[in-house]
Motif scaffolding. Structure first.
Motif, PDB file in Angstrom:
ATOM      1  N   GLN A  68       9.706   7.939  -9.304  1.00 44.25           N
ATOM      2  CA  GLN A  68       9.160   8.638  -8.142  1.00 44.25           C
ATOM      3  C   GLN A  68       9.411   7.757  -6.923  1.00 44.25           C
ATOM      4  O   GLN A  68       8.722   6.765  -6.704  1.00 44.25           O
ATOM      5  N   GLN A  69      10.422   8.147  -6.165  1.00 44.41           N
ATOM      6  CA  GLN A  69      10.901   7.306  -5.085  1.00 44.41           C
ATOM      7  C   GLN A  69       9.950   7.424  -3.884  1.00 44.41           C
ATOM      8  O   GLN A  69       9.574   8.520  -3.494  1.00 44.41           O
ATOM      9  N   LEU A  70       9.593   6.272  -3.331  1.00 41.98           N
ATOM     10  CA  LEU A  70       8.713   6.255  -2.152  1.00 41.98           C
ATOM     11  C   LEU A  70       9.552   5.983  -0.908  1.00 41.98           C
ATOM     12  O   LEU A  70       9.658   6.804  -0.018  1.00 41.98           O
TER      13      LEU A  70
ATOM     14  N   GLN B  41       0.847  -1.193   0.000  1.00 49.87           N
ATOM     15  CA  GLN B  41       0.000   0.000   0.000  1.00 49.87           C
ATOM     16  C   GLN B  41       0.881   1.240   0.000  1.00 49.87           C
ATOM     17  O   GLN B  41       1.590   1.518   0.972  1.00 49.87           O
ATOM     18  N   VAL B  42       0.842   1.963  -1.101  1.00 53.23           N
ATOM     19  CA  VAL B  42       1.657   3.173  -1.257  1.00 53.23           C
ATOM     20  C   VAL B  42       0.781   4.241  -1.892  1.00 53.23           C
ATOM     21  O   VAL B  42      -0.253   3.925  -2.493  1.00 53.23           O
ATOM     22  N   PRO B  43       1.173   5.515  -1.781  1.00 57.47           N
ATOM     23  CA  PRO B  43       0.405   6.560  -2.471  1.00 57.47           C
ATOM     24  C   PRO B  43       0.450   6.344  -3.978  1.00 57.47           C
ATOM     25  O   PRO B  43       1.456   5.853  -4.500  1.00 57.47           O
ATOM     26  N   PRO B  44      -0.629   6.670  -4.693  1.00 60.68           N
ATOM     27  CA  PRO B  44      -0.612   6.512  -6.157  1.00 60.68           C
ATOM     28  C   PRO B  44       0.450   7.429  -6.781  1.00 60.68           C
ATOM     29  O   PRO B  44       0.832   8.433  -6.191  1.00 60.68           O
ATOM     30  N   SER B  45       0.910   7.034  -7.959  1.00 57.84           N
ATOM     31  CA  SER B  45       2.009   7.793  -8.574  1.00 57.84           C
ATOM     32  C   SER B  45       1.635   9.260  -8.762  1.00 57.84           C
ATOM     33  O   SER B  45       2.495  10.133  -8.642  1.00 57.84           O
ATOM     34  N   ALA B  46       0.355   9.525  -9.025  1.00 62.33           N
ATOM     35  CA  ALA B  46      -0.062  10.916  -9.258  1.00 62.33           C
ATOM     36  C   ALA B  46       0.104  11.768  -8.005  1.00 62.33           C
ATOM     37  O   ALA B  46       0.165  13.000  -8.089  1.00 62.33           O
TER      38      ALA B  46
ATOM     39  N   VAL C 171       9.601   2.297  -5.547  1.00 59.84           N
ATOM     40  CA  VAL C 171       9.632   3.387  -6.524  1.00 59.84           C
ATOM     41  C   VAL C 171       8.551   3.172  -7.583  1.00 59.84           C
ATOM     42  O   VAL C 171       8.308   2.047  -8.022  1.00 59.84           O
ATOM     43  N   TRP C 172       7.857   4.254  -7.928  1.00 59.77           N
ATOM     44  CA  TRP C 172       7.018   4.249  -9.124  1.00 59.77           C
ATOM     45  C   TRP C 172       7.921   4.554 -10.314  1.00 59.77           C
ATOM     46  O   TRP C 172       8.751   5.470 -10.231  1.00 59.77           O
ATOM     47  N   MET C 173       7.741   3.834 -11.397  1.00 57.02           N
ATOM     48  CA  MET C 173       8.662   4.038 -12.523  1.00 57.02           C
ATOM     49  C   MET C 173       7.966   3.794 -13.848  1.00 57.02           C
ATOM     50  O   MET C 173       7.054   2.981 -13.949  1.00 57.02           O
ATOM     51  N   ARG C 174       8.390   4.542 -14.851  1.00 58.04           N
ATOM     52  CA  ARG C 174       8.052   4.221 -16.243  1.00 58.04           C
ATOM     53  C   ARG C 174       9.083   4.872 -17.147  1.00 58.04           C
ATOM     54  O   ARG C 174       9.874   5.710 -16.717  1.00 58.04           O
ATOM     55  N   ASP C 175       9.055   4.456 -18.409  1.00 61.56           N
ATOM     56  CA  ASP C 175      10.004   5.036 -19.349  1.00 61.56           C
ATOM     57  C   ASP C 175       9.747   6.536 -19.491  1.00 61.56           C
ATOM     58  O   ASP C 175       8.623   7.013 -19.340  1.00 61.56           O
TER      59      ASP C 175
END
Lengths: 285, 285
Positions: free
Chosen positions: A159-161, A134-139, A186-190
């Motif tokens: 986006q490092q959590l 459970q983490v905050p959404p990337s937005a 971490v949230w990540m995308r290209d």
């Protein structure tokens, strides 16, 4: 000269592009856009090795396992990658991959080896026993306010959590419990966003910097020696992910005698487990 | 005929014995003593592949990583295993291993491939961030009261703590939380006891039966496709372990489309983390 992708293609597609020499034998170019400290980002090398398998005309099914061994630093310039199917079963296929370059003396050397298993996936019972944390959404997470100095890091929206790279290398011992002491999320995308495929997923399994940096808050020489990825996703899961963010999580089990392991799990934002990986990292001191 | 070990050697040494044909090329015999359902125990195949590397006259250092790909079922009778050093660095070496047999038509086929990394281990900072779980000591656990029907299982003293193989295949869903639903813990050592070495440790990373059996309490066809081991132990840790029990723990992260992963950690009784592994298992239905 690699002409497989035009110059206006996504940087990732340019980086993993392979020009066929013959079936299973390709030429590629070490990617400046994904450059790390002393060679290209290990994730882009893994993606390139997998790409050689996926482009092979005899390939059966989807990748389910990939092991990449980083034998020597890939140098700038061209390389030749060879993918061979050593065994083809009814529903699975075993691959061997070698990436070669010429060293300063002109001798051909093996810089990377890999093995891969591809397979026909079937509809079966299934269960995700590793629900996404459970983490905050990337937005809701701020992107970093600084531009990375390392080229390949700029090729990702990260986006490092938890467990960001230390900003101060103070060498202070962690007071976290052992299972959290080397944990990053971490949230990540290209960057720019790109629809997820096997090669991009393989690369993203290597986004996590060496756990010894986080664990010790100390800069020491470190690098991946070997990385194994097990793919849980099928084509449907990749399509459902599209160019959305992935959540990645990594930690080490242990550090001893110059080597630590590093396991990672990667989910899409809907919570589907896409891949798990384990790597062995060399470190000094 | 394999003459590398006399008939009164430990069954494990007989099973992994390799008779040199030339440097890096050996003949072995598929082991009846470690037979599984349709071929030898995967752990003994992994140990044999590693043994080929360790016996090579050019080998540098100790094993740190091993990946074994089970390309086809090993048949009864002889096999030839080849180990090649593809790259030798100052402190590490990258190996490729192939195991070949003749099929029924007489054609040579690849039954197993492996890659290994050996390295000189150095004294460095270290930490075990995966303490051994608190379990009763092996002396306080009853050995199983039944003799195993599968040959290789009789080659181990196994004292199951959590997650034994289901005795009733009732298909009942687990009510355990997801991180425990496929968890097994077991005290284990060779039968008869034998001082721990790299090959024995590699084999014991594969002692855990397919997690899908435990998770579903249902018999389905299943088998390991690929296994990766990262060694945390050095020679000193092996010597300190001697022929004592190891504690092993395994679980799966997820099950989907006919494949599940399976990660394992192995400690000696003093709590030293010896190895971590990850394997990909095929299953049906």
């Amino acid at each position: 000269m690699n002409t497989a992708h035009p110059a206006d293609a996504h940087p990732f597609d340019q980086a993993i592009a392979l020009a066929p020499i013959e079936a299973g034998r390709y030429e590629g170019q070490a990617s400046d856009a994904y450059w790390n400290a002393v060679g290209p980002f290990g994730g882009i090398t893994a993606a390139t090795a997998l790409h050689a398998v996926l482009q092979h005309p005899d390939r059966l099914g989807q990748p389910v396992a990939l092991t990449v061994n980083y034998a020597a630093a890939v140098q700038r310039g061209p390389f030749v990658v060879t993918a061979r199917a050593l065994r083809t079963n009814r529903a699975s296929q075993h691959w061997s991959v070698e990436m070669m370059q010429h060293d300063a003396s002109g001798a051909a050397i093996v810089v990377t080896t890999a093995s891969a298993v591809t397979a026909l996936r079937r509809a079966t019972w299934g269960a995700n026993d590793t629900p996404m944390p459970q983490v905050p959404p990337s937005a809701a997470v701020e992107p970093p306010s600084w531009a990375a100095r390392i080229a390949w890091v700029r090729r990702y929206q990260l986006q490092q959590l938890d467990g960001p790279m230390p900003r101060e290398w103070d060498g202070l011992a962690s007071d976290a419990p052992p299972e959290l002491a080397s944990l990053s999320r971490v949230w990540m995308r290209d960057a720019p966003p790109r629809p997820l495929d096997w090669c991009a997923l393989a690369a993203m399994c290597d986004v996590f910097y060496p756990r010894v940096f986080l664990r010790r808050r100390r800069r020491v020489p470190a690098g991946t020696v070997s990385m194994t990825i097990h793919f849980h996703a099928d084509e449907t899961a990749l399509r459902a992910t599209g160019d959305g963010h992935l959540l990645g999580q990594a930690r080490a089990h242990g550090f001893a005698g110059g080597f630590h392991d590093q396991i990672a799990q990667v989910w899409n934002a809907a919570g589907t487990l896409l891949a798990t990986s384990s790597q062995l990292v060399y470190y000094k001191e």
